[in-house]
Design an enzyme around this catalytic site. Sequence first.
Site, PDB file in Angstrom:
ATOM      1  CG  ASP A   1      -2.136   1.006   1.239  1.00  0.00           C
ATOM      2  OD1 ASP A   1      -2.496   1.294  -0.198  1.00  0.00           O
ATOM      3  OD2 ASP A   1      -2.775   1.420   2.142  1.00  0.00           O
TER       4      ASP A   1
ATOM      5  CG  HIS B   1      -4.959  10.454   2.836  1.00  0.00           C
ATOM      6  ND1 HIS B   1      -6.019  10.258   3.585  1.00  0.00           N
ATOM      7  CD2 HIS B   1      -3.818   9.461   3.467  1.00  0.00           C
ATOM      8  CE1 HIS B   1      -5.776   9.688   4.751  1.00  0.00           C
ATOM      9  NE2 HIS B   1      -4.410   8.939   4.599  1.00  0.00           N
TER      10      HIS B   1
ATOM     11  CD  GLU C   1      -6.493   4.781   4.799  1.00  0.00           C
ATOM     12  OE1 GLU C   1      -5.637   4.157   3.976  1.00  0.00           O
ATOM     13  OE2 GLU C   1      -5.980   5.398   5.779  1.00  0.00           O
TER      14      GLU C   1
ATOM     15  CD  GLU D   1      -5.623   3.083  -0.377  1.00  0.00           C
ATOM     16  OE1 GLU D   1      -4.528   2.192  -0.781  1.00  0.00           O
ATOM     17  OE2 GLU D   1      -5.214   3.160   1.144  1.00  0.00           O
TER      18      GLU D   1
ATOM     19  CG  ASP E   1      -5.755   0.471   3.765  1.00  0.00           C
ATOM     20  OD1 ASP E   1      -5.904  -0.578   4.305  1.00  0.00           O
ATOM     21  OD2 ASP E   1      -4.975   1.400   3.975  1.00  0.00           O
TER      22      ASP E   1
ATOM     23  NE  ARG F   1      -8.362   6.435   9.876  1.00  0.00           N
ATOM     24  CZ  ARG F   1      -7.617   6.112   8.754  1.00  0.00           C
ATOM     25  NH1 ARG F   1      -6.389   5.801   8.672  1.00  0.00           N
ATOM     26  NH2 ARG F   1      -7.943   6.611   7.463  1.00  0.00           N
TER      27      ARG F   1
ATOM     28  CD  GLN G   1      -3.437   4.332  11.016  1.00  0.00           C
ATOM     29  OE1 GLN G   1      -4.701   4.270  10.705  1.00  0.00           O
ATOM     30  NE2 GLN G   1      -2.614   4.950   9.905  1.00  0.00           N
TER      31      GLN G   1
ATOM     32  CE  LYS H   1      -3.797   2.007   7.363  1.00  0.00           C
ATOM     33  NZ  LYS H   1      -4.482   2.908   6.666  1.00  0.00           N
TER      34      LYS H   1
ATOM     35  CB  THR I   1      -7.494  -4.935   2.080  1.00  0.00           C
ATOM     36  OG1 THR I   1      -6.586  -4.296   2.963  1.00  0.00           O
ATOM     37  CG2 THR I   1      -7.369  -3.719   1.014  1.00  0.00           C
TER      38      THR I   1
ATOM     39  CD  GLU J   1      -8.105  12.795   4.265  1.00  0.00           C
ATOM     40  OE1 GLU J   1      -8.153  11.442   3.901  1.00  0.00           O
ATOM     41  OE2 GLU J   1      -7.327  13.568   3.608  1.00  0.00           O
TER      42      GLU J   1
HETATM   43 CA    CA Z   1      -3.936   3.247   3.026  1.00  0.00          CA
END
Ligand code: CA
Length: 430
Positions: free
Chosen positions: A130, A137, A202, A204, A236, A240, A243, A256, A260, A377
């Site tokens: 990844d 971002h 996420e 992507e 993804d 949080r 993380q 993560k 996915t 975000e």
């Molecule tokens: Ca990612």
Amino acid sequence: MNQTAIARSWVEHANGHSDFPLQNLPLGIFSRPDEARRCGVAIGDAILDLESVLAAGLFDGEAKAAVEATRGGALNAYFALGSKARVALRERLLALLGEHSEHQDVLQAALYQASECQLHLPAKVGDYTDFYVGINHANNVGKLFRPDNPLLPNYKYVPIAYHGRASTLRPSGTDVRRPKGQTLPAGQSEPTFGPCARLDYELELGIWIGQGNAMGDSIAIGDAAEHVAGYCLLNDWSARDIQAWEYQPLGPFLSKSFITSLSPWVVTAEALAPFRCAQPARPEGDPQPLSYLQDKRDQANGAFDIELEVLLITERMREQGLPAHRLTLSNSLSMYWTVAQMVAHHSVNGCQLQPGDLFGSGTLSGVQPGSYGSLLEITEGGKQPIELASGEVRKFLEDGDEIILRARCHREGVASIGFGECRGTIIAAN
Ligand code: CA
């Protein structure tokens, strides 16, 4: 005008289809109830079974070799053949599915309603990496932690990435079990254990690797396009709170690797060719890439103009019959590095890439509110909850919430194409 750009299909529902008109022709792996997995191509709301068309004798030469390589329920061997076989198959499919096809009766018998089929991952993924090339971002997330200095000094020199987990890649439609783990509650000095409370998505782009390289060799940036088999959407999913506690010093790990999600159709470079564009110029004062990451052709035509969208439906919204809430409308032009630069960088140290390896682009956020590719975000880390038409609010994802990623390419005078959907619904922790 390139005739392919406006050609029509005898499969009527393909003409003007939002994702899969004749111009797209993505390959995927599907199955019908109680039948083996096999390769198909999306056309309108249907799937053309390539094995049936092969058995009917409608492929020869390189196109035939390409279809033979799709057998066995995974596209790795087909990816390994490279662009020549892929283009030969595309040319043949354009003729077979085009409005002047002579084989409509035979082909009609090999068409299945997509809604009656199950879609699987298109390849067996050896390795998943990844990246972090969405610069907005990186800026937005960096600001949450380092308001004065959001980007670390290496960002504009190195296409940053980490090695992800291939075993938990899943196709669109697979439920997302809320992960459990260690988190450090605010103001505490010791962690607690429990279900993730800050579950996020996420947005992507996924990149399928085609032909690989031998260990010890590098893929030159000018050759990198030949090593890409196609593109998909990738979510993804990110915990949080897990993380934040684990990511230093070695980067994301269990935050993560629980799942996915991928859209199942492999959209090719040929289908995306009309939507290529120049890599946006680096802002004044940014360094030039080192020479192994520079290629004139790549800078002139190596970026993509793909519109990206994220939608949310909660359980209550579904019960009340409310439409999905759009969380994100963004674009792939927010990539600071091109796909060719990602391939060249990944292999520059001699790391071996193999057919069916997968890259994630990193979260593709825009600059403006409304274009952010994650809740981290959008809600500023949970400080600004979103209000939904159902009266609910969200800081992060709740059980029963469904996230849908979509992508679409538009250009004047060319048929629009899309990627299909990448969906996932959150279910309670075990
Ligand atoms: Ca990612």
